[in-house]
Design a protein around this motif. Structure first.
Motif, PDB file in Angstrom:
ATOM      1  N   ASP A 179       0.812  -1.217   0.000  1.00  0.00           N
ATOM      2  CA  ASP A 179       0.000   0.000   0.000  1.00  0.00           C
ATOM      3  C   ASP A 179       0.846   1.268   0.000  1.00  0.00           C
ATOM      4  O   ASP A 179       0.350   2.340  -0.347  1.00  0.00           O
ATOM      5  CB  ASP A 179      -0.933   0.008   1.221  1.00  0.00           C
ATOM      6  N   LEU A 180       2.107   1.167   0.404  1.00  0.00           N
ATOM      7  CA  LEU A 180       3.015   2.306   0.369  1.00  0.00           C
ATOM      8  C   LEU A 180       4.443   1.787   0.328  1.00  0.00           C
ATOM      9  O   LEU A 180       4.842   0.976   1.171  1.00  0.00           O
ATOM     10  CB  LEU A 180       2.835   3.194   1.608  1.00  0.00           C
ATOM     11  N   TRP A 181       5.198   2.254  -0.657  1.00  0.00           N
ATOM     12  CA  TRP A 181       6.616   1.938  -0.734  1.00  0.00           C
ATOM     13  C   TRP A 181       7.419   3.071  -0.097  1.00  0.00           C
ATOM     14  O   TRP A 181       7.232   4.238  -0.446  1.00  0.00           O
ATOM     15  CB  TRP A 181       7.068   1.793  -2.187  1.00  0.00           C
ATOM     16  N   GLN A 182       8.310   2.715   0.812  1.00  0.00           N
ATOM     17  CA  GLN A 182       9.309   3.673   1.280  1.00  0.00           C
ATOM     18  C   GLN A 182      10.590   3.377   0.506  1.00  0.00           C
ATOM     19  O   GLN A 182      11.209   2.334   0.700  1.00  0.00           O
ATOM     20  CB  GLN A 182       9.526   3.551   2.785  1.00  0.00           C
ATOM     21  N   CYS A 183      10.941   4.280  -0.374  1.00  0.00           N
ATOM     22  CA  CYS A 183      11.974   3.987  -1.363  1.00  0.00           C
ATOM     23  C   CYS A 183      13.377   4.017  -0.785  1.00  0.00           C
ATOM     24  O   CYS A 183      14.201   3.152  -1.072  1.00  0.00           O
ATOM     25  CB  CYS A 183      11.859   4.972  -2.523  1.00  0.00           C
ATOM     26  N   ALA A 220       4.684   6.220  -3.423  1.00  0.00           N
ATOM     27  CA  ALA A 220       6.100   6.075  -3.080  1.00  0.00           C
ATOM     28  C   ALA A 220       6.521   7.234  -2.194  1.00  0.00           C
ATOM     29  O   ALA A 220       6.231   8.399  -2.494  1.00  0.00           O
ATOM     30  CB  ALA A 220       6.948   6.045  -4.347  1.00  0.00           C
ATOM     31  N   ALA A 221       7.205   6.919  -1.097  1.00  0.00           N
ATOM     32  CA  ALA A 221       7.648   7.937  -0.148  1.00  0.00           C
ATOM     33  C   ALA A 221       9.156   7.861   0.041  1.00  0.00           C
ATOM     34  O   ALA A 221       9.789   6.835  -0.223  1.00  0.00           O
ATOM     35  CB  ALA A 221       6.940   7.755   1.193  1.00  0.00           C
ATOM     36  N   ILE A 222       9.713   8.943   0.523  1.00  0.00           N
ATOM     37  CA  ILE A 222      11.109   9.014   0.920  1.00  0.00           C
ATOM     38  C   ILE A 222      11.153   9.217   2.433  1.00  0.00           C
ATOM     39  O   ILE A 222      10.376  10.008   2.980  1.00  0.00           O
ATOM     40  CB  ILE A 222      11.831  10.179   0.205  1.00  0.00           C
ATOM     41  N   ALA A 223      12.070   8.509   3.111  1.00  0.00           N
ATOM     42  CA  ALA A 223      12.163   8.600   4.569  1.00  0.00           C
ATOM     43  C   ALA A 223      13.397   9.392   4.979  1.00  0.00           C
ATOM     44  O   ALA A 223      14.505   9.126   4.504  1.00  0.00           O
ATOM     45  CB  ALA A 223      12.204   7.194   5.186  1.00  0.00           C
TER      46      ALA A 223
END
Length: 386
Positions: A179-183, A220-223
């Motif tokens: 449901d959400l990728w943390q790239c 897609a998110a960046i952490a």
């Protein structure tokens, strides 16, 4: 507008008077210090009450008509399968889970991948209807990278090739199940492999591009880590965290959200404790970037050394106990959920019974028993979330 309760006004008024007394009696150092300390304590109490009032009113407005909040509340799954009791506690408290992608464990030998743990965890999340967050796919921390990668420390183009292979393999394997990728994770703080800030930006950008190409339906998110930029006291950096994120957004990448780590721990590994008012201010600054925010948080439950914690993370200052951990969650997690741009809150460490990052920061103790904080999170889910 925000209704300011009388106890808040009283504390603000008395804090102002105490500050005035401190300013006018500087000839008496002891009295001056006492008045100043009293003013600071009253100001802190007022800040806590003010943010609690804001939290209650904001959640009430957002839940007008009985609607429940759409935010995700979850935790990072550990490396071990959950036993029946632990799984029951988890499912009672959370509607989401974070499946970590630990490159060191997945590719211990170059070119040979072992996805067995991730396969099991993704399947378990789907079986129980949990929202599934995967990643970060690449975390820029020494204990998360395979040892063999050090051979390519001075060859960024080859490093990038290995990152591309890992990301492509992971996304192709779990496409349609996440449901959400943390790239990429800790891209602003990762002091590894002699990477420059431009290298980190390129690595993060490429990971986002690959995820969007291979799984266009999933966000897609960046952490990023340490939003108060404690790490900048140790080495030169061109970009503070907020500006680092802004640079990625301005690059035209199709980023769907920002993940932000707030782990209460001493530098170099974590963030120092702040007041709820300062936490609210920091979240609002990140919310101004216009993307959904996913918060990954932790706080300790003991103030002693933890032999199973990774080196580089030290216990946070202050008197910590299971009740203090629970009190921090009670103050801060509802404040996070009250923000309309916060899409999810995830506890960053599930158990202290297996090797972990942060000292005594799990929701289960080193014997596998649940801490009081877990029931507090479960009560929040029952009260406010879908």
């Amino acid at each position: 507008g925000l209704a300011v309760a009388q106890p808040i006004r009283t504390r603000i008024g008395e804090a102002t008077r105490q500050l005035a007394r401190a300013a006018t009696c500087q000839h008496d150092i002891e009295a001056c210090a006492q008045h100043a300390e009293t003013s600071l304590c009253l100001s802190y109490e007022a800040a806590v009450l003010l943010t609690a009032t804001y939290t209650d009113q904001s959640i009430a407005v957002r839940r007008r008509g009985g609607a429940r909040l759409a935010a995700w509340l979850g935790a990072k799954l550990g490396v071990s399968p959950l036993d029946e009791t632990t799984a029951s506690h988890f499912l009672g408290a959370f509607n989401a889970a974070n499946v970590s992608i630990d490159w060191r464990d997945i590719e211990t030998t170059e070119g040979s991948f072992d996805w067995s743990r991730c396969d099991q965890q993704v399947a378990w999340c789907h079986l129980h209807g949990l929202r599934t967050v995967a990643g970060p796919l690449v975390t820029l921390a020494p204990h998360t990278l395979p040892d063999w990668l050090a051979l390519w420390e001075d060859d960024f183009e080859n490093l990038l090739t290995f990152v591309e292979e890992l990301v492509s393999t992971a996304v192709s394997r779990y496409r349609g199940k996440i449901d959400l990728w943390q790239c990429a994770g800790r891209v602003n703080t990762g002091d590894v492999l002699s990477l420059s800030e431009q290298d980190k930006l390129r690595l993060a950008a490429r990971s986002v591009e690959l995820v969007r190409e291979l799984d266009p339906e999933a966000p897609a998110a960046i952490a990023l880590d340490q939003p108060w930029a404690e790490y900048m006291s140790r080495y030169d950096a061109d970009f503070p965290p907020l500006q680092f994120a802004d640079a990625l957004i301005r690059a035209g990448l199709d980023i769907s959200g920002l993940a932000l780590e707030i782990n209460l721990s001493r530098s170099p590994g974590g963030s120092l404790p702040r007041s709820p008012l300062e936490l609210s201010r920091q979240m609002d600054a990140w919310g101004s970037l216009g993307l959904p925010l996913y918060l990954h948080i932790s706080a300790p439950s003991k103030g002693v050394n933890d032999p199973l914690a990774h080196r580089g993370f030290q216990r946070a200052p202050g008197k910590w106990s299971t009740r203090a951990q629970q009190a921090w969650i009670t103050r801060c997690v509802p404040l996070m959920l009250a923000k309309p741009y916060v899409a999810g809150v995830f506890w960053n460490q599930l158990s202290d019974a297996e090797p972990h990052e942060f000292p005594h920061a799990g929701l289960f103790d080193n014997q596998g028993g649940p801490k009081p904080a877990l029931e507090t999170l479960a009560a929040m889910r029952r009260a406010h979330l879908r």
